[in-house]
Motif scaffolding. Structure first.
Motif, mmCIF file in Angstrom:
data_model
loop_
_atom_site.group_PDB
_atom_site.id
_atom_site.type_symbol
_atom_site.label_atom_id
_atom_site.label_comp_id
_atom_site.label_asym_id
_atom_site.label_seq_id
_atom_site.Cartn_x
_atom_site.Cartn_y
_atom_site.Cartn_z
ATOM 1 N N TYR B 34 0.815 -1.075 0.043
ATOM 2 C CA TYR B 34 0.067 0.146 0.048
ATOM 3 C C TYR B 34 0.723 1.383 0.122
ATOM 4 C CZ TYR B 34 -3.229 3.382 1.484
ATOM 5 O OH TYR B 34 -4.068 4.679 1.471
ATOM 6 N N HIS B 35 1.957 1.340 0.844
ATOM 7 C CA HIS B 35 2.985 2.512 0.760
ATOM 8 C C HIS B 35 3.446 2.588 -0.764
ATOM 9 C CE1 HIS B 35 4.042 2.096 5.101
ATOM 10 N NE2 HIS B 35 3.474 3.199 4.856
ATOM 11 N N ILE B 36 3.472 1.880 -1.649
ATOM 12 C CA ILE B 36 4.046 1.672 -2.910
ATOM 13 C C ILE B 36 2.725 2.263 -3.854
ATOM 14 C CG2 ILE B 36 5.274 1.007 -5.006
ATOM 15 C CD1 ILE B 36 6.853 -0.573 -2.830
ATOM 16 N N VAL B 37 1.854 1.695 -3.993
ATOM 17 C CA VAL B 37 0.778 1.667 -4.986
ATOM 18 C C VAL B 37 -0.393 2.599 -4.372
ATOM 19 C CG1 VAL B 37 1.241 -0.398 -5.966
ATOM 20 C CG2 VAL B 37 -0.557 -0.298 -3.995
ATOM 21 N N ASN B 38 -0.303 2.883 -3.153
ATOM 22 C CA ASN B 38 -1.430 3.865 -2.410
ATOM 23 C C ASN B 38 -2.891 3.656 -2.851
ATOM 24 O OD1 ASN B 38 -1.753 6.261 -1.033
ATOM 25 N ND2 ASN B 38 -1.833 7.622 -2.848
ATOM 26 N N ARG B 90 1.995 11.267 -8.924
ATOM 27 C CA ARG B 90 3.287 11.534 -8.170
ATOM 28 C C ARG B 90 2.938 12.405 -6.561
ATOM 29 N NH1 ARG B 90 7.622 11.471 -10.971
ATOM 30 N NH2 ARG B 90 8.834 12.646 -9.573
ATOM 31 N N ASN B 91 1.916 11.648 -6.052
ATOM 32 C CA ASN B 91 1.198 11.928 -4.609
ATOM 33 C C ASN B 91 1.346 10.933 -3.625
ATOM 34 O OD1 ASN B 91 -0.489 10.058 -5.644
ATOM 35 N ND2 ASN B 91 -2.330 11.242 -5.375
ATOM 36 N N ASN B 92 2.045 9.752 -3.741
ATOM 37 C CA ASN B 92 1.976 9.039 -2.568
ATOM 38 C C ASN B 92 3.299 8.893 -1.827
ATOM 39 O OD1 ASN B 92 3.422 7.608 -4.387
ATOM 40 N ND2 ASN B 92 2.228 5.776 -4.214
ATOM 41 N N THR B 93 3.565 8.134 -0.817
ATOM 42 C CA THR B 93 4.839 8.256 0.003
ATOM 43 C C THR B 93 5.794 7.710 -0.734
ATOM 44 O OG1 THR B 93 3.162 7.321 1.686
ATOM 45 C CG2 THR B 93 5.389 7.290 2.182
ATOM 46 N N TYR B 94 5.596 6.771 -1.704
ATOM 47 C CA TYR B 94 6.910 6.195 -2.374
ATOM 48 C C TYR B 94 7.306 7.151 -3.398
ATOM 49 C CZ TYR B 94 9.721 2.808 -4.915
ATOM 50 O OH TYR B 94 10.821 2.378 -5.490
ATOM 51 N N ARG B 141 14.296 1.590 5.738
ATOM 52 C CA ARG B 141 12.947 1.672 5.967
ATOM 53 C C ARG B 141 12.138 2.781 4.945
ATOM 54 N NH1 ARG B 141 10.849 -2.625 8.569
ATOM 55 N NH2 ARG B 141 8.846 -1.439 7.847
ATOM 56 N N ARG B 142 13.086 3.882 4.686
ATOM 57 C CA ARG B 142 12.514 4.753 3.858
ATOM 58 C C ARG B 142 12.546 4.620 2.415
ATOM 59 N NH1 ARG B 142 9.052 8.643 3.257
ATOM 60 N NH2 ARG B 142 9.787 10.413 2.320
ATOM 61 N N TYR B 143 13.502 3.792 1.870
ATOM 62 C CA TYR B 143 13.735 3.733 0.532
ATOM 63 C C TYR B 143 13.343 2.460 -0.052
ATOM 64 C CZ TYR B 143 15.584 8.297 0.979
ATOM 65 O OH TYR B 143 15.582 9.808 1.161
ATOM 66 N N TRP B 144 13.404 1.351 0.663
ATOM 67 C CA TRP B 144 13.093 -0.046 0.530
ATOM 68 C C TRP B 144 11.435 -0.278 0.656
ATOM 69 C CZ3 TRP B 144 11.409 -4.966 1.043
ATOM 70 C CH2 TRP B 144 11.875 -6.024 -0.015
ATOM 71 N N PHE B 145 11.249 0.079 2.152
ATOM 72 C CA PHE B 145 9.944 -0.092 2.656
ATOM 73 C C PHE B 145 8.885 0.951 2.367
ATOM 74 C CE2 PHE B 145 12.827 -3.168 5.169
ATOM 75 C CZ PHE B 145 11.979 -4.345 5.290
ATOM 76 N N SER B 146 9.523 2.209 2.188
ATOM 77 C CA SER B 146 8.583 3.223 1.797
ATOM 78 C C SER B 146 7.875 3.733 3.023
ATOM 79 C CB SER B 146 7.649 3.155 0.625
ATOM 80 O OG SER B 146 8.500 2.505 -0.310
ATOM 81 N N ASP B 147 8.395 3.397 4.205
ATOM 82 C CA ASP B 147 7.796 4.127 5.397
ATOM 83 C C ASP B 147 8.155 5.473 5.469
ATOM 84 O OD1 ASP B 147 7.433 1.340 6.337
ATOM 85 O OD2 ASP B 147 8.873 1.670 7.766
ATOM 86 N N ASN B 148 6.980 6.334 5.880
ATOM 87 C CA ASN B 148 7.122 7.559 6.053
ATOM 88 C C ASN B 148 7.765 7.979 7.463
ATOM 89 O OD1 ASN B 148 5.200 7.647 8.350
ATOM 90 N ND2 ASN B 148 3.338 7.820 7.125
ATOM 91 N N TYR B 149 8.078 9.403 7.626
ATOM 92 C CA TYR B 149 8.954 9.853 8.652
ATOM 93 C C TYR B 149 8.473 9.204 10.093
ATOM 94 C CZ TYR B 149 11.809 12.601 5.460
ATOM 95 O OH TYR B 149 12.592 12.991 4.602
ATOM 96 N N ARG B 150 7.031 9.309 10.128
ATOM 97 C CA ARG B 150 6.475 9.072 11.511
ATOM 98 C C ARG B 150 6.741 7.460 11.745
ATOM 99 N NH1 ARG B 150 1.062 11.474 14.015
ATOM 100 N NH2 ARG B 150 2.599 12.883 14.195
ATOM 101 N N GLU B 151 6.362 6.706 10.778
ATOM 102 C CA GLU B 151 6.455 5.325 10.933
ATOM 103 C C GLU B 151 7.913 4.941 11.624
ATOM 104 O OE1 GLU B 151 3.146 3.530 8.127
ATOM 105 O OE2 GLU B 151 4.958 4.434 7.203
#
Lengths: 174, 185
Positions: B34-38, B90-94, B141-151
């Motif tokens: 979901y982090h990638i495809v939103n 161009r609007n999601n976390t990834y 976590r940021r660039y592979w798992f696409s976690d946001n900063y809070r996570e």
């Protein structure tokens, strides 16, 4: 597309980095715990500051007076009272015991125990226990006097006696 | 059920393997996708495709650990779908994560300087080895798992600001690392 190649490269990255990031458990204390510790330290600091800023009596006061429970002997019937310079003074409620007399105190007189319900003359002392002792005053201090008391449960102990307000005196005197 | 038993079910060609896999790692996979495809439905589809991928590759593959293996498949499928359907938005976390990293990797775009993804992966791996464990995990976590900063900050017990500063430094370091090796992709 640059980020496309970067994405593809990340897809090819060694599994060990994925495993490491997936199972990583921080050894740091959680931020909530850190906040709690900081708040607790602040609380202790405030308490210490308040304690340090409290007005200090120039003499140490002890709370280790031997008493019958939490009540002075006979206090329920007749509260220990003495007359000095025509005013009545009673055993201080709370921390009444001092380790020694104030430096600038001067001898006023010896206690004269009496059976009356309230003292009527200077140095007369009323209580439900037998006591002997001396009265000391401090010249610029009229709100309290100091008695060195000896009873069957304490010896040569300095006790603070506070002046009784005049409206209360009217109730005490017959 | 532990990973070995799930893999044993794959080897027996038992469909229960998929059920057990979903039971154990389904939520992680769906959240990751979901982090990638939103999109919940797309994420669900990606995860189902990943299960099928796992079914087709185990055996002969005997992955250990299983989680990294299945996450890699989920990521591959999710990023493919992302490029196919979501790149324009161009609007999601990834996307945001990619925008951050783009500055490090986008100087000269000549054909001679292009590099194979596999080779770049090796160099990124070498770069990751130069980082502390904590910074490496933050990067992954940021660039592979696409976690946001809070996570990430919740996971690392650090503030979001700290994570942001660390990531900025890591990106700067990565840019320097790639430049020193004459790499521009």
């Amino acid at each position: 597309m640059n980020s496309r190649i970067f994405t593809d490269a990340l897809n090819e990255i060694d599994s060990k980095y994925i495993t490491e990031a997936a199972g990583y458990q921080s050894r740091r204390k959680s931020r909530r715990i850190r906040w709690f510790i900081a708040a607790a330290c602040l609380g202790v600091l405030i308490l210490l500051s308040v304690y340090a800023l409290l007005p200090k009596h120039n003499l140490a006061v002890s709370e280790t007076l031997p008493q019958n429970g939490n009540t002075l002997p006979g206090a329920l019937d007749t509260y220990p009272t003495v007359m000095v310079n025509g005013s009545l003074y009673e055993w201080r409620k709370g921390q009444a015991v001092m380790e020694r007399l104030p430096r600038n105190s001067s001898y006023y007189g010896s206690l004269i125990p009496t059976d009356r319900t309230a003292p009527e003359h200077n140095c007369e002392f009323v209580s439900d226990f037998s006591a002997a002792g001396e009265i000391y005053t401090v010249s610029d201090q009229t709100d309290c006097v100091y008695l060195i008391l000896t009873t069957d449960w304490m010896k040569n102990t300095v006790i603070i006696f506070d002046r009784i307000p005049s409206e209360t005196v009217d109730l005490l005197t017959p | 059920m532990n990973d070995e038993k799930i893999i044993a079910l794959f080897f027996e060609r038992s469909e229960q393997a998929i059920q057990e896999l979903d039971c154990k790692y389904g939520n992680i996979c769906r959240s990751f996708s979901y982090h990638i495809v939103n999109n919940r439905l797309d994420a669900e589809e990606c995860v189902n495709d990943a299960y099928l991928g796992a079914w087709n590759t185990i055996p002969p593959a005997n992955p250990s650990p299983l989680l990294s293996y299945i996450l890699k498949i989920v990521r591959n499928i999710s990023t493919k779908l992302y490029w196919k359907k979501e790149a324009a938005k161009r609007n999601n976390t990834y996307t945001i994560a990619l925008q951050e990293i783009e500055d490090c990797i986008s100087d000269q775009n000549t054909v001679e300087n292009k590099i194979e993804a596999r080779e770049l992966a090796k160099i990124i791996g070498q770069f990751l080895d130069t980082l502390s464990v904590e910074n490496r995990v933050i990067f992954m976590r940021r660039y592979w798992f696409s976690d946001n900063y809070r996570e990430i900050s919740d996971r690392m017990n650090l503030s979001e600001k700290n994570i942001s500063v660390r990531l900025t430094r890591i990106r700067k370091k990565l840019k320097q690392y790639l430049t020193e090796r004459g790499i521009s992709v």
